[in-house]
Design an enzyme around this catalytic site. Structure first.
Site, PDB file in Angstrom:
ATOM      1  N   SER A  73      42.328 -42.632  70.690  1.00 36.72           N
ATOM      2  CA  SER A  73      42.108 -42.153  69.334  1.00 36.72           C
ATOM      3  C   SER A  73      42.529 -43.215  68.339  1.00 36.72           C
ATOM      4  O   SER A  73      43.408 -44.038  68.624  1.00 36.72           O
ATOM      5  CB  SER A  73      42.876 -40.857  69.090  1.00 36.72           C
ATOM      6  OG  SER A  73      44.247 -41.106  69.145  1.00 36.72           O
ATOM      7  N   HIS A 126      38.182 -42.042  61.512  1.00 41.08           N
ATOM      8  CA  HIS A 126      38.885 -41.502  62.682  1.00 41.08           C
ATOM      9  C   HIS A 126      37.938 -41.446  63.862  1.00 41.08           C
ATOM     10  O   HIS A 126      36.757 -41.127  63.703  1.00 41.08           O
ATOM     11  CB  HIS A 126      39.379 -40.095  62.336  1.00 41.08           C
ATOM     12  CG  HIS A 126      39.741 -39.262  63.535  1.00 41.08           C
ATOM     13  ND1 HIS A 126      39.012 -38.154  63.916  1.00 41.08           N
ATOM     14  CD2 HIS A 126      40.752 -39.388  64.437  1.00 41.08           C
ATOM     15  CE1 HIS A 126      39.568 -37.620  64.997  1.00 41.08           C
ATOM     16  NE2 HIS A 126      40.610 -38.339  65.330  1.00 41.08           N
ATOM     17  N   ASN A 185      38.032 -40.273  68.246  1.00 39.72           N
ATOM     18  CA  ASN A 185      38.787 -39.802  69.393  1.00 39.72           C
ATOM     19  C   ASN A 185      37.817 -39.443  70.508  1.00 39.72           C
ATOM     20  O   ASN A 185      36.886 -38.679  70.285  1.00 39.72           O
ATOM     21  CB  ASN A 185      39.621 -38.568  69.011  1.00 39.72           C
ATOM     22  CG  ASN A 185      40.221 -37.867  70.218  1.00 39.72           C
ATOM     23  OD1 ASN A 185      39.849 -36.754  70.563  1.00 39.72           O
ATOM     24  ND2 ASN A 185      41.135 -38.526  70.893  1.00 39.72           N
ATOM     25  N   TYR A 186      38.026 -40.036  71.687  1.00 44.16           N
ATOM     26  CA  TYR A 186      37.272 -39.595  72.872  1.00 44.16           C
ATOM     27  C   TYR A 186      38.266 -39.305  73.983  1.00 44.16           C
ATOM     28  O   TYR A 186      39.281 -39.996  74.107  1.00 44.16           O
ATOM     29  CB  TYR A 186      36.219 -40.637  73.285  1.00 44.16           C
ATOM     30  CG  TYR A 186      35.121 -40.703  72.252  1.00 44.16           C
ATOM     31  CD1 TYR A 186      34.120 -39.735  72.214  1.00 44.16           C
ATOM     32  CD2 TYR A 186      35.130 -41.692  71.268  1.00 44.16           C
ATOM     33  CE1 TYR A 186      33.140 -39.752  71.222  1.00 44.16           C
ATOM     34  CE2 TYR A 186      34.158 -41.717  70.274  1.00 44.16           C
ATOM     35  CZ  TYR A 186      33.170 -40.740  70.264  1.00 44.16           C
ATOM     36  OH  TYR A 186      32.223 -40.754  69.276  1.00 44.16           O
ATOM     37  N   ARG A 187      37.996 -38.246  74.745  1.00 43.34           N
ATOM     38  CA  ARG A 187      38.972 -37.799  75.735  1.00 43.34           C
ATOM     39  C   ARG A 187      38.284 -37.165  76.933  1.00 43.34           C
ATOM     40  O   ARG A 187      37.149 -36.683  76.846  1.00 43.34           O
ATOM     41  CB  ARG A 187      39.922 -36.796  75.102  1.00 43.34           C
ATOM     42  CG  ARG A 187      39.209 -35.677  74.365  1.00 43.34           C
ATOM     43  CD  ARG A 187      40.189 -34.835  73.556  1.00 43.34           C
ATOM     44  NE  ARG A 187      39.528 -33.734  72.898  1.00 43.34           N
ATOM     45  CZ  ARG A 187      39.207 -33.698  71.598  1.00 43.34           C
ATOM     46  NH1 ARG A 187      39.483 -34.730  70.825  1.00 43.34           N
ATOM     47  NH2 ARG A 187      38.625 -32.640  71.076  1.00 43.34           N
ATOM     48  N   HIS A 243      26.177 -41.833  59.985  1.00 43.56           N
ATOM     49  CA  HIS A 243      25.585 -40.715  60.715  1.00 43.56           C
ATOM     50  C   HIS A 243      24.462 -41.173  61.643  1.00 43.56           C
ATOM     51  O   HIS A 243      24.355 -40.712  62.779  1.00 43.56           O
ATOM     52  CB  HIS A 243      25.055 -39.661  59.728  1.00 43.56           C
ATOM     53  CG  HIS A 243      26.107 -38.686  59.292  1.00 43.56           C
ATOM     54  ND1 HIS A 243      26.541 -37.663  60.093  1.00 43.56           N
ATOM     55  CD2 HIS A 243      26.835 -38.601  58.146  1.00 43.56           C
ATOM     56  CE1 HIS A 243      27.482 -36.969  59.448  1.00 43.56           C
ATOM     57  NE2 HIS A 243      27.683 -37.530  58.269  1.00 43.56           N
TER      58      HIS A 243
END
Lengths: 342, 342
Positions: B98, B112, B114-116, B146
Site C-alpha cells: 500500500s 493512494h 493498495n493491492y492485497r 480513470h
C-alpha cells in the site's frame, strides 16, 4: 435503588450547563485579551439544538471551542440501549457543555472539559470530567490541575476522586500508541446515585478495583448536580493559573514542531477512540461542532522519537503514563532535579 | 464454485506485491529527483513482517510512504470470519502493498494505492485499488487517471471496471461530511473468481446494482493475479503524467492553506472510516506503518466555506462527488469554460 429526579430536572441541568458555557467563555475572553468568541446557534432537525462558540487566532488561544447542546428524541441509539436497557422505549433528553482549548504557546497545555446530563423515562445520569494535555509539563501545574478537581469532588464525597482519577486515565488512553492522552484529570459517566461508582466496561482496571473496594454508594440527584457544578466551576481556576504562569515562556520552532506533532495524537485519540466523537459522526451529528475539538494545525512524522533525556523524552516517558502525581516522591525529585517542577 | 489456487499461490502473490513496491519506489525516486526512500524492515511477533519505505521532504513529495507486508497466523480476526465464515478454523496468510503519496505542490493530487492477497484453508481472495485526491483538479488529469485503470481492468474483462469504479466511490466516502474523499479510481475486495463481482455490504449502491445486472462471472486465480498485476503496473503511468504536468504550477499561501485544510479530510477518512486503518490500530498492528498514510501536516478550521465560484468551491461542489468523468458533457463544458479542463 434509583432515586427519582426532581421536578424541572431537565431545565435545571440545562441552565447549569448553559451557564457554565457562558461563564467560561467570558473568562476565557479576558484571559486571551485579544479575540472574542463568535457564536453560532443551530437546530437539530430531529429535536433540540445547540450554541457553538469559537475563538480563533487569539493572543493565548490559537483556537478555543466551547459547545453547548440540548437534544432530544424518541428513538435511542443502540449504543445507549445496550448500556442502559431500562431506557428503551422512552423519549430521551440530553444536554451537555464541552470545550477544547488549543493554546499557541507549546508551554501551555491543551485542555478538555465536558459535563452532560441524560434522561429517558425513569432513567437519568450525569457524566463528565476534565483532562489536561501538556507538551512541556511542570509537575506543579499537573498537581494544581489535579488538586483543583480533587477538592471539587471532595465537597460531595471523599471517595469520588479515588475512582474518577483512574477512570480518566483509562478513558483517555491511546491503545495503538500505548500512551495516555495527557496527564489526566477526572472522568465519570452513568452516575445515577446508585450502586458502584465505576460504571465503565474495563473490569481489569484500577477504577473498577477501587470502586469495588469502596462498595455501593447512594447519592441524590441534587448531590450529582452539585458535583457537576463544583467540577465545572473548578475548571477555570485550575487552568487559568497554568496559562498565566506559562504564557510568557519563549519558544522556538523546535517546541512548536513538537507541539504540532503531539497534537497529531490528539487527533488520533478523538477520531479513533473517543466514543462521543465517533458516535456523533456516525449518527448525523453537527460535524463542525463535533470536530471543533480538533487542533487548527497538526503534524505527523514517521518514526519520530525524541532525543534521550530531552524535555520531549520526559513527556513521552513520564507525562503520558498514569502517575500518582501528588504523592510519588521519586517523580517529585526527578522533576526538581531536571528543572520541571515549578 | 470456488476455483482452487495454484501451487505456490502464496509465494507468487508475495513476489508480485513485493516487486510492485520495489518498482514503484524506484520510479518515485527518479520522479522526485531529490530524496531517496529510507527502509525499515519489521517483524510481527505473531507471524510475518514487513518492509516500510518512506521518502521525506523531497522536491515533489512532502512525504511518500510505501509499505509491503506479509503476515500470517492461526486465529482469524472476527471481522474476517463474519465476512467469510468458510475461513474459520484455518491458518491464514495475507500479503499486501500500500502507498500514500503527499506531494508538496497543491496542484499535484494526493494518491493512494493498495493491492492485497488473502488465504485461509480453501478460501482465498484478491483485493485492492487506487484512488486520487486532488485539491486543484483538472478534468484531463482525472480522466487520465480513470482511463489508465479502466484499460488495466479491461485487459481481463470488460465488466470489471463498471463495478470497481462505483465501488471505489462508495468506499472512499466521508458520511459525516457528505463528501467523496476525492475523484475515485477503482476498488475491489473478496475477489475469488466466483459469483457476483460486488461483494461489499452496500446493497443500495450503484456497485451492487450494476454487479447484479452483469450477473455471476467466473475467473481463475491467474486471471485475478493478472488483474492485480495490470492495475499495479497502471498506477505509475497514471499518476506520473499528472505530477509532471502540475509540478511547475506556482502557488501561494492560499493554495497551500487549502491543501492543508483538505488534508484534514484525508485524516478524518483514514481514522474514522477506513476499515484497514481502524482494524490495524485496534488489533496491535505496527502503528507507525499504518499511520504512514497520514499527511505530514494538516489543518482544521471551524466553519470554513470556500468562496462562491472559486477554484476551492469547484473542488467541494464537483470533485468530491461521484461523477461520470469520461462522458458527462456538461461537466466537460463547465471545466473548459472555467479553465480547469487541461
Amino acid at each position: 435503588m434509583l432515586n427519582a429526579p426532581p421536578k424541572e430536572s431537565r431545565s435545571k441541568a440545562k441552565s447549569l450547563l448553559m451557564n457554565l458555557q457562558e461563564k467560561i467563555c467570558n473568562k476565557l475572553e479576558i484571559l486571551d485579551g485579544k479575540e472574542l468568541f463568535k457564536e453560532e446557534s443551530w437546530i437539530r432537525p430531529e429535536g433540540g439544538g445547540g450554541r457553538s462558540r469559537v475563538l480563533k487566532n487569539g493572543q493565548i488561544f490559537e483556537q478555543a471551542g466551547v459547545n453547548f447542546s440540548e437534544v432530544y428524541g424518541s428513538e435511542l441509539p443502540q449504543s445507549i440501549i445496550s448500556q442502559r436497557p431500562e431506557a428503551k422505549g422512552h423519549k430521551w433528553f440530553a444536554t451537555g457543555t464541552s470545550l477544547v482549548l488549543h493554546p499557541r504557546n507549546p508551554f501551555i497545555p491543551t485542555v478538555h472539559l465536558n459535563y452532560r446530563y441524560f434522561e429517558a423515562g425513569p432513567v437519568w445520569w450525569f457524566g463528565g470530567g476534565a483532562d489536561l494535555t501538556p507538551y512541556y509539563p511542570y509537575l506543579s501545574d499537573v498537581r494544581h490541575f489535579h488538586k483543583s478537581h480533587l477538592q471539587a469532588c471532595e465537597k460531595i464525597n471523599p471517595n469520588l476522586h479515588k475512582v474518577f482519577k483512574p477512570w480518566c486515565d483509562e478513558y483517555f488512553y491511546l491503545k495503538h500508541r500505548k500512551e495516555s492522552r495527557g496527564i489526566g484529570g477526572i472522568f465519570y459517566d452513568y452516575q445515577d446515585g446508585s450502586g458502584f461508582l465505576y460504571k465503565g466496561k474495563n473490569q481489569k482496571g484500577l477504577a473498577h478495583k477501587i470502586s469495588n473496594e469502596i462498595g455501593e454508594l447512594e447519592f441524590s440527584w441534587d448531590n450529582l448536580y452539585s458535583l457537576a457544578e463544583n467540577c465545572g466551576n473548578a475548571f477555570l481556576p485550575a487552568y487559568e493559573l497554568i496559562v498565566k504562569k506559562r504564557s510568557s515562556h519563549e519558544y522556538s520552532n523546535k517546541e512548536r514542531d513538537f507541539q504540532l506533532y503531539r497534537r497529531g495524537r490528539y487527533v488520533e485519540f478523538n477520531l479513533v477512540w473517543d466514543r462521543g466523537t465517533i458516535f456523533g459522526l456516525q449518527t448525523n451529528g453537527r460535524t463542525e461542532s463535533i470536530l471543533m475539538s480538533l487542533p487548527p494545525m497538526a503534524r505527523w512524522e514517521y518514526g519520530y522519537a525524541p532525543e534521550e533525556n530531552s524535555r520531549e523524552h520526559y513527556l513521552t516517558q513520564i507525562f503520558t503514563k498514569p502517575q500518582d502525581w501528588q504523592n510519588d516522591k521519586n517523580l517529585e525529585r526527578f522533576c526538581i532535579e531536571n528543572g520541571i517542577f515549578d
